[in-house]
Scaffold this active site. Structure first.
Site, PDB file in Angstrom:
ATOM      1  N   CYS A 332      62.785  -3.799  -0.492  1.00 25.37           N
ATOM      2  CA  CYS A 332      63.736  -3.640   0.605  1.00 25.37           C
ATOM      3  C   CYS A 332      65.098  -3.191   0.061  1.00 25.37           C
ATOM      4  O   CYS A 332      65.228  -2.068  -0.423  1.00 25.37           O
ATOM      5  CB  CYS A 332      63.820  -4.937   1.407  1.00 25.37           C
ATOM      6  SG  CYS A 332      64.479  -4.715   3.082  1.00 25.37           S
ATOM      7  N   HIS A 427      57.781  -6.420   2.639  1.00 23.78           N
ATOM      8  CA  HIS A 427      57.783  -7.796   2.163  1.00 23.78           C
ATOM      9  C   HIS A 427      56.358  -8.340   2.256  1.00 23.78           C
ATOM     10  O   HIS A 427      55.628  -8.023   3.194  1.00 23.78           O
ATOM     11  CB  HIS A 427      58.701  -8.662   3.017  1.00 23.78           C
ATOM     12  CG  HIS A 427      60.138  -8.257   2.956  1.00 23.78           C
ATOM     13  ND1 HIS A 427      60.962  -8.610   1.921  1.00 23.78           N
ATOM     14  CD2 HIS A 427      60.896  -7.522   3.812  1.00 23.78           C
ATOM     15  CE1 HIS A 427      62.179  -8.121   2.129  1.00 23.78           C
ATOM     16  NE2 HIS A 427      62.160  -7.451   3.270  1.00 23.78           N
TER      17      HIS A 427
END
Length: 484
Positions: A332, A427
């Site tokens: 991310c 994730h």
């Protein structure tokens, strides 16, 4: 329809874990229970099936309750970012930012949102188990409160106060709370319980009795220290205080602790591997040269955290690690940092501007107001995985290959030509047993090939068993409408 609220004498007394354990214990009894936290402040969040976000702790509690995630479980989520501001998430969607100066006034207007969510959950289950935030003893924050007694009084739910004996002073913290809060708030609290006890509980019998006598509240049990907690997803920043070991002979994975680090539970599956040592690197400490893998984690303020990374000299450590042939994984915000540039033309994270990235991946990122929130599945490194995306910004890959191919033939992330630098927006990658084994093989380490999700579920059942053995759960239920 009933509710029970667990508050604490302070932060990190174990409220989240006790709520999760109670949810699983009641679910094991055949009750339909749902978790709820009126207001959470955390950069660790999870994506719901409907495309919203809630605190990571409420996601774990939902898993404990065997219930699908829903934004009503955490209607107000504050995500701290740079410049003393927090992103405000209401019912799973961004509703702007709040600064320290206007937070108190703004939260008063959020009580209707909180109550609407609570009433919807209440109508769908036998019992709502509510988690407070911080402590009701923070009387300087009582006006306009929606997280503790303000909510409890509005919803008229009984409160049980949790004291943490491991940190010391548990008698004073519980009795002191009774002394400083308003009488009407104190009347809403019906009892207390002791958490994180080590040793023989009989040695605390006199202290337990003294709390009951001095507070006027009934005790509902003493919960021993639970090793199972270490196998649950990391939600609180306390996990970041774990120090760097030495001489273990294990495959070392290093992760720098950024000021606005987010969703660092991505590392939990690696931490549970017997052949891996995960080192969270605090400021002022260089990234160890012996690290086999450096993980750049998620961040709530990518540009500010990248500037901090450079100020710490960690960029020098990372580039040296790369020149030595080491592997790097960016997740991310960490993925964004690995690129050529990060631009913020609209000032999403602070002042508008642009900065150079670490230049290890041929990608560029432009931050914007739209937030990607979705569950995903796909394949990376020859293995399938499931996870979620939660990010602001669009990253463009200019050359090279993606790291993952998601369902719908959508590309994600990037990797360099030698597959030593990996970046992804997904994730949860490392929770995949096969993918984790592939990554460790590249690092020269073997995987235990444990099912991370099964490990978490087993830890919840172990925690529930401890609740049944040490707490008066029937007495807790008797406090609610279910016991009337």
């Amino acid at each position: 329809m009933a509710g029970l609220m667990l508050q604490g004498t302070g932060s990190d007394v174990g409220k989240s874990v006790v709520v999760a354990g109670l949810c699983r214990a009641l679910s094991n009894r055949g009750l339909k229970v749902l978790p709820f936290k009126p207001q959470n402040m955390s950069n660790n969040a999870a994506v719901t099936p409907g495309g919203g976000e809630i605190g990571r702790a409420q996601a774990l509690q939902a898993l404990a309750a065997r219930a699908p995630l829903h934004v009503d479980m955490n209607p107000v989520l504050l995500k701290p970012q740079a410049d003393r501001t927090s992103q405000l998430v209401v019912h799973g969607q961004v509703r702007g930012t709040l600064g320290s100066a206007n937070f108190r006034e703004a939260r008063r207007s959020l009580l209707p949102d909180v109550m609407a969510s609570y009433r919807r959950l209440e109508a769908r289950c036998d019992l709502v188990v509510v988690e407070g935030a911080g402590s009701p003893a923070e009387i300087n924050l009582r006006a306009g409160d929606i997280a503790n007694m303000g909510f409890a009084r509005e919803a008229d739910v009984p409160v049980v106060l949790i004291g943490d004996i491991d940190r010391g002073g548990v008698i004073a913290s519980l009795v002191g709370t009774r002394a400083v809060i308003e009488p009407d708030d104190a009347a809403q609290i019906r009892g207390f319980l002791i958490n994180k006890f080590r040793g023989d509980p009989a040695l605390f019998a006199d202290g337990y009795a003294a709390i009951a006598q001095r507070s006027g509240w009934r005790g509902y049990g003493v919960l021993p220290w639970q090793s199972a907690v270490g196998r649950l997803p990391s939600e609180d920043a306390v996990v970041l205080e774990r120090g760097l070991g030495g001489g273990s002979g294990k495959c070392l994975v290093a992760c720098p602790i950024l000021p606005r680090i987010a969703n660092f539970d991505d590392l939990d599956p690696l931490r549970q591997e017997s052949g891996v040592e995960v080192a969270m690197i605090p400021p002022g400490t260089p990234i160890p040269a012996e690290a086999a893998l450096i993980v750049l984690p998620g961040s709530k303020a990518t540009m500010a955290d990248l500037a901090f990374l450079r100020a710490e000299g960690w960029d020098i450590d990372i580039l040296a690690h790369y020149r030595r042939g080491g592997m790097i994984l960016g997740i991310c915000g960490g993925f964004q940092m690995l690129g050529r540039t990060i631009a913020d033309p609209q000032g999403i994270e602070g002042q508008p501007g642009e900065m150079a990235g670490l230049g290890l991946l041929d990608v560029t990122t432009v931050l914007g107001p739209a937030k990607a929130l979705r569950t995903v599945s796909g394949e990376a490194m020859g293995a399938g995985f499931e996870g979620y995306e939660m990010h602001m910004g669009v990253t463009t890959r200019h050359s090279g290959a993606p790291l993952a191919i998601l369902a719908g033939d959508r590309a994600d992330g990037a990797r360099d030509a030698g597959a030593r630098v990996l970046g992804t927006y997904c994730h949860g990658l490392l929770a995949s047993t096969d993918l984790r084994a592939q990554l460790l093989a590249r690092l020269g380490a073997a995987s235990d090939r444990r099912d991370h999700h099964a490990e978490v579920d087993a830890a919840l059942d172990e925690l529930a068993g401890a609740m049944e053995a040490n707490l008066d759960i029937d007495g807790l239920l008797a406090l609610t409408e279910m016991g009337r």
